[in-house]
Design a protein around this motif. Structure first.
Motif, PDB file in Angstrom:
ATOM      1  N   PRO A 242      -9.035   4.277  -8.362  1.00  0.00           N
ATOM      2  CA  PRO A 242      -8.597   3.762  -7.139  1.00  0.00           C
ATOM      3  C   PRO A 242      -9.021   4.389  -5.916  1.00  0.00           C
ATOM      4  O   PRO A 242      -8.692   5.765  -5.536  1.00  0.00           O
ATOM      5  CB  PRO A 242      -7.278   3.711  -7.334  1.00  0.00           C
TER       6      PRO A 242
ATOM      7  N   ASN B 236     -13.133  -7.821 -10.492  1.00  0.00           N
ATOM      8  CA  ASN B 236     -13.555  -6.956  -9.173  1.00  0.00           C
ATOM      9  C   ASN B 236     -15.134  -6.733  -9.437  1.00  0.00           C
ATOM     10  O   ASN B 236     -15.692  -5.623  -8.705  1.00  0.00           O
ATOM     11  CB  ASN B 236     -13.022  -5.629  -8.990  1.00  0.00           C
TER      12      ASN B 236
ATOM     13  N   TYR C  71     -16.109  -3.131  -7.517  1.00  0.00           N
ATOM     14  CA  TYR C  71     -15.208  -2.360  -6.873  1.00  0.00           C
ATOM     15  C   TYR C  71     -14.460  -1.753  -7.719  1.00  0.00           C
ATOM     16  O   TYR C  71     -14.150  -2.184  -9.169  1.00  0.00           O
ATOM     17  CB  TYR C  71     -14.320  -3.500  -6.255  1.00  0.00           C
ATOM     18  N   PRO C  72     -13.539  -0.805  -7.610  1.00  0.00           N
ATOM     19  CA  PRO C  72     -12.588  -0.236  -8.615  1.00  0.00           C
ATOM     20  C   PRO C  72     -11.434  -0.939  -8.946  1.00  0.00           C
ATOM     21  O   PRO C  72     -11.172  -1.846  -8.247  1.00  0.00           O
ATOM     22  CB  PRO C  72     -11.949   1.297  -7.930  1.00  0.00           C
TER      23      PRO C  72
ATOM     24  N   THR D 106      -7.743  -1.705  -9.383  1.00  0.00           N
ATOM     25  CA  THR D 106      -6.791  -1.149  -8.569  1.00  0.00           C
ATOM     26  C   THR D 106      -5.430  -1.165  -9.553  1.00  0.00           C
ATOM     27  O   THR D 106      -4.438  -0.503  -9.180  1.00  0.00           O
ATOM     28  CB  THR D 106      -6.430  -2.025  -7.232  1.00  0.00           C
ATOM     29  N   SER D 107      -5.465  -1.849 -10.622  1.00  0.00           N
ATOM     30  CA  SER D 107      -4.164  -1.950 -11.570  1.00  0.00           C
ATOM     31  C   SER D 107      -4.628  -2.178 -12.920  1.00  0.00           C
ATOM     32  O   SER D 107      -5.495  -2.385 -13.164  1.00  0.00           O
ATOM     33  CB  SER D 107      -3.256  -2.979 -10.753  1.00  0.00           C
TER      34      SER D 107
END
Length: 423
Positions: free
Chosen positions: A302, A344, A419-420, A422-423
């Motif tokens: 993240p 993502n 994209y990373p 995030t959760s």
């Protein structure tokens, strides 16, 4: 970095790649001063009319004839633009090619010919060898397109079934001087393969063409076998008739990927380049790229910059079903299945000429919700892939990219946004 909608970003990267290859933006600096004496401009390809337009913007009205795809014509001052069929040739291409050859008759060593060649010339320059008819030429071309053979193999066959490819157009111009400006749409930027090299010598043989037809299990009529058995008219690289020809690539896939990479980096993305000249079966390459995208994402923490995976080249599709598709859309469909709605991750694959396969569709885009959209609309992605029906699949779920004629052609463009999580 500022928040950017992934689909908007993907389209922006593609548009940048196309724009940098627009002949009106890139051709002029490769033109010499207009030669004195008679100047004739000829050409063929999906970008050739735009190239002719760019030439006349610098040189003024010129004598000449250029053959482009239906819908790709431009209004020129003196150069005649003729439209014909692509990717399967038609009678308009045959007639225009005859007229082009006639235009070359009687040229002398003080005359100058400018040839404008881009992808698509293989279908638009049509002069069948020997007793081969247009319908027979069309059947062979359709067989090549359905076989999954790489473009280099297809173009070897096309050269040896033609009276104009493989350096023969340049031979018709001799003893006049000739400059050929090319836009590359082939992996490796081999000038002899761009549009089947009408102004470039070739060392392949009719036996090579026969072997390719056998290797890829392409049936041909007796006239084709007979023409190849007698030997073709392809011009050897050292032939005297090529001694006054200069061939130059002025736009290629690398510049377009460079431009897309620069745009992505300016927006805060890291970039992974897989090459400008990838080849292979679209669905197989898509599986490899899915694994790479997932592995890349797994390494991101993240807060790390997102990554754009870029690639060019020309993928192929072996026809297994009766659906409607092209290599870029099939790549996207196979990629979506392989990613299996992973979060993502977004992707786009388009042909820079605006035509994926034979349809007026540039390609497609996918995202984490692609398969969910299909499920909600009762569209079966696995069935669509089996039937080579990728265009229909993306039309139904709203994932098609339609550009209209781009007036250039530097092969396929693919981008995957990673994209990373995030959760």
């Amino acid at each position: 970095m500022a928040s950017i909608d992934p689909e908007t970003l993907l389209r922006d990267l593609f548009d940048v790649a196309v724009e940098v290859a627009d002949p009106m933006q890139s051709l002029a600096r490769f033109l010499p001063p207009r030669p004195a004496g008679r100047v004739v401009v000829i050409g063929a390809g999906k970008a050739s009319a735009r190239m002719a337009e760019a030439v006349e913007a610098e040189w003024g009205p010129c004598e000449g004839l250029v053959i482009t795809r239906y819908g790709y014509a431009r209004l020129c001052q003196g150069i005649e633009i003729v439209e014909a069929a692509h990717p399967v040739p038609d009678q308009a291409g045959v007639t225009a090619t005859k007229r082009m050859i006639a235009l070359m008759e009687g040229l002398g060593d003080e005359d100058f010919v400018l040839a404008l060649i881009s992808g698509g010339a293989s279908s638009l320059l049509v002069a069948p060898l020997g007793e081969i008819t247009l319908s027979e030429k069309q059947a062979v071309n359709q067989g090549l397109l359905a076989s999954g053979a790489p473009i280099q193999k297809m173009n070897v066959v096309r050269k040896h079934l033609s009276r104009v490819k493989g350096g023969q157009l340049a031979a018709a111009v001799y003893p006049a001087r000739m400059l050929t400006l090319m836009i590359s749409d082939v992996p490796g930027d081999d000038m002899a393969m761009i549009g089947s090299g009408p102004t470039v010598g070739d060392a392949s043989t009719a036996a090579d063409a026969l072997a390719i037809l056998e290797d890829w299990d392409i049936s041909v009529p007796p006239s084709v076998s007979a023409a190849l058995a007698q030997g073709s008219q392809v011009i050897a690289p050292g032939d005297l008739r090529l001694s006054r020809v200069t061939n130059q690539i002025y736009a290629a896939p690398k510049q377009s990927l460079d431009a897309a990479e620069a745009r992505a980096r300016s927006l805060g993305f890291d970039v992974v380049r897989l090459g400008n000249d990838l080849e292979g079966e679209a669905r197989d390459v898509a599986k490899e790229h899915a694994q790479l995208a997932l592995a890349t994402q797994a390494k991101l923490m993240p807060g790390d910059p997102p990554v754009v995976i870029l690639s060019g080249g020309e993928l192929t599709v072996t026809r297994r079903g009766d659906g409607n598709g092209g290599p870029n859309a099939e790549y996207c469909l196979a990629l979506a299945l392989a990613l299996n709605s992973a979060p993502n991750l977004w992707a786009l694959a388009c042909d820079t000429d605006g035509v994926d396969g034979g349809d007026e569709v540039a390609g497609a885009r996918i995202g984490p919700n692609t398969l969910k959209k299909a499920e909600n609309l009762s569209v079966d992605p696995d069935k669509s892939l089996i039937e080579n029906d990728s265009h229909e699949f993306f039309m139904q779920i709203g994932g098609q990219i339609v550009t209209g004629p781009t007036l250039t052609n530097v092969n396929d463009f693919r981008a995957i946004l990673v994209y990373p999580i995030t959760s």
